[in-house]
Design a protein around this motif. Structure first.
Motif, PDB file in Angstrom:
ATOM      1  N   GLU A   1       0.831  -1.206   0.000  1.00  0.00           N
ATOM      2  CA  GLU A   1       0.000   0.000   0.000  1.00  0.00           C
ATOM      3  C   GLU A   1       0.868   1.259   0.000  1.00  0.00           C
ATOM      4  OE1 GLU A   1      -4.042   1.263   2.291  1.00  0.00           O
ATOM      5  OE2 GLU A   1      -2.488   0.322   3.506  1.00  0.00           O
TER       6      GLU A   1
ATOM      7  N   TRP B   1       0.773   5.607   0.201  1.00  0.00           N
ATOM      8  CA  TRP B   1      -0.037   6.699   0.718  1.00  0.00           C
ATOM      9  C   TRP B   1       0.382   8.029   0.106  1.00  0.00           C
ATOM     10  CZ3 TRP B   1      -4.269   6.082   3.619  1.00  0.00           C
ATOM     11  CH2 TRP B   1      -4.444   4.872   4.284  1.00  0.00           C
TER      12      TRP B   1
ATOM     13  N   SER C   1      -5.013   6.353  -0.010  1.00  0.00           N
ATOM     14  CA  SER C   1      -4.351   5.064  -0.197  1.00  0.00           C
ATOM     15  C   SER C   1      -4.595   4.587  -1.620  1.00  0.00           C
ATOM     16  CB  SER C   1      -4.929   4.041   0.788  1.00  0.00           C
ATOM     17  OG  SER C   1      -4.625   2.720   0.381  1.00  0.00           O
TER      18      SER C   1
END
Length: 107
Positions: free
Chosen positions: A76, A78, A95
Motif C-alpha cells: 500500500e 499513501w 491510499s
C-alpha cells in the motif's frame, strides 16, 4: 550520617516522582487542536466547519501510513492530498488500495 540519610531520602523521592511527569501524548489526525505542537503530524489547520474549528491533518505520506497502519494492505502506498470540499477544507490521506481517509467525516 544524618546528611547521608537526608540525601538518600531526597534521591529516592526524586526517583519515585520523576517518572510521573511525562510529556503529553500528541494528537492523531482528525483530533481537535489549537496549534501545530499538539499534533503528531505537526499540522493543525482550520477546517471549513462553522466557527473555524481546527483539526490535526496530514503533512506527509508518513503521517497517513502511521495513522492507518491497522488494516494495511501489502504494498500500500499513501499520499497526503491537499484540501477539498469532501475533506472539510483539510488535507487528507489517500491510499492507492483503500481510497481516501478524511481527517474528519466527509460532508
Amino acid at each position: 550520617m544524618k546528611a547521608f540519610k537526608l540525601f538518600f531520602l531526597v534521591l529516592l523521592t526524586l526517583l519515585f516522582f520523576l517518572p510521573l511527569t511525562t510529556t503529553a501524548e500528541k494528537l492523531p489526525l482528525g483530533a481537535s487542536c489549537t496549534n501545530n505542537d499538539q499534533c503528531k503530524s505537526t499540522d493543525c489547520a482550520e477546517s471549513d466547519l462553522p466557527n473555524d474549528k481546527e483539526f490535526c491533518q496530514c503533512d506527509s505520506e508518513k503521517d497517513c501510513a502511521e495513522q492507518y497502519k491497522d488494516g494495511a494492505i501489502e504494498g500500500e502506498k499513501w499520499s497526503c492530498v491537499g484540501d477539498s470540499d469532501a475533506s472539510q477544507g483539510l488535507d487528507y490521506c489517500l491510499s492507492d488500495k483503500r481510497g481516501p481517509f478524511y481527517a474528519i467525516p466527509a460532508g
